[in-house]
Design an enzyme around this catalytic site. Sequence first.
Site, PDB file in Angstrom:
ATOM      1  N   SER A   1      72.294  55.729  34.097  1.00 37.61           N
ATOM      2  CA  SER A   1      72.190  56.634  32.507  1.00 37.61           C
ATOM      3  C   SER A   1      72.655  57.849  33.017  1.00 37.61           C
ATOM      4  O   SER A   1      71.812  59.118  33.624  1.00 37.61           O
ATOM      5  CB  SER A   1      71.557  56.697  32.137  1.00 37.61           C
ATOM      6  OG  SER A   1      70.698  55.424  31.626  1.00 37.61           O
TER       7      SER A   1
ATOM      8  N   LYS B   1      73.751  54.801  25.108  1.00 42.98           N
ATOM      9  CA  LYS B   1      72.943  55.120  25.722  1.00 42.98           C
ATOM     10  C   LYS B   1      71.691  55.931  25.590  1.00 42.98           C
ATOM     11  O   LYS B   1      70.351  55.750  25.099  1.00 42.98           O
ATOM     12  CB  LYS B   1      72.854  54.669  27.417  1.00 42.98           C
ATOM     13  CG  LYS B   1      71.876  54.312  28.187  1.00 42.98           C
ATOM     14  CD  LYS B   1      70.410  53.612  27.910  1.00 42.98           C
ATOM     15  CE  LYS B   1      69.085  53.741  28.923  1.00 42.98           C
ATOM     16  NZ  LYS B   1      69.350  53.677  30.040  1.00 42.98           N
TER      17      LYS B   1
ATOM     18  N   LYS C   1      65.799  63.764  30.949  1.00 42.57           N
ATOM     19  CA  LYS C   1      66.986  63.862  31.788  1.00 42.57           C
ATOM     20  C   LYS C   1      67.932  63.192  30.743  1.00 42.57           C
ATOM     21  O   LYS C   1      68.604  63.796  30.606  1.00 42.57           O
ATOM     22  CB  LYS C   1      67.516  63.136  33.356  1.00 42.57           C
ATOM     23  CG  LYS C   1      68.818  63.318  33.497  1.00 42.57           C
ATOM     24  CD  LYS C   1      69.211  62.046  33.079  1.00 42.57           C
ATOM     25  CE  LYS C   1      68.930  60.416  34.258  1.00 42.57           C
ATOM     26  NZ  LYS C   1      69.439  59.704  32.917  1.00 42.57           N
TER      27      LYS C   1
END
EC number: 1.1.1.60
Length: 294
Positions: free
Chosen positions: A94, A169, A237
């Site tokens: 990701s 995502k 993140k």
Amino acid sequence: MQLAFIGLGTMGRPMVEHILAADIQTRCSRIKPVSEYLLERGAVAASSPAEAARDADIVILMLPDTPDVEAVLFGPDGVAETLTEGSLVIDMSSISPVATKEFARRIKDMGAGYLDAPVSGGDVGARAASLSIMAGGSEADFERALPVLKLMGKNITRVGDVGAGQVCKVANQVIVGLTIEAVSEAFLLAERAGADVAKVRDALMGGFAQSRILEVHGQRMIDGAFEPGFAMRLHRKDLNIAHDVARSLDFSLPNTASTIQLMNAGLSQGLADKDHSALLSVLRNISPGGNAAS
């Protein structure tokens, strides 16, 4: 088929298990003691990403962040040094959608295919081979990858061209992060008001508030089982990526920003490597006292 898999973390290890169970020859880079059992199941150890990728038909990456993917692909002893023309790179990490497009361009210039295919479902989905996989890339690359992706996931969707998987995502992570925060607030409300949180969860699971987050992470919160899972630092993140995309396109994601700040607090409280469901602990820590109502 010769496959390389790079990134043997909490998610990567069970994903490799499913690939090995299908009798696909797999080379893995940088096997640590926690991953050595994979060698007994048929994996072959490689000393570097370059060695793992040598003569591989498909190279799968499952890494923590954008700089990690860049280093594994293009750094010293990286995949690009030995990548075979006609092979396919599948990045299941990701990372930044912007960086993904640049990585794909460089790989395609070498005559290889590129698919970004990040996943959702956490360690539970990885172990059960039930991950949701959202892919970006050409139709041909997606169809080529599909038999391998089906070994690891159930809901597999080509969202669009390269980078679209990462955008999807990031959207997923916004929904998951904000829902964890909402469940955490609801549980804090219940416990401070003197209610039985486990029974509150059971009641909510029968109503419109039911969700996979309430089911799985709600139980984690009740049990205090905050070993990841999916580490809070990694979810932060992902939300930062969403925030950066919003900033670059001049729009606002206000609740994403506030959840980032809560996760910042969690990291300052030593919760970086705890499951993201430990957001409840963050709220408890910033809301001291508050005896339950009588």
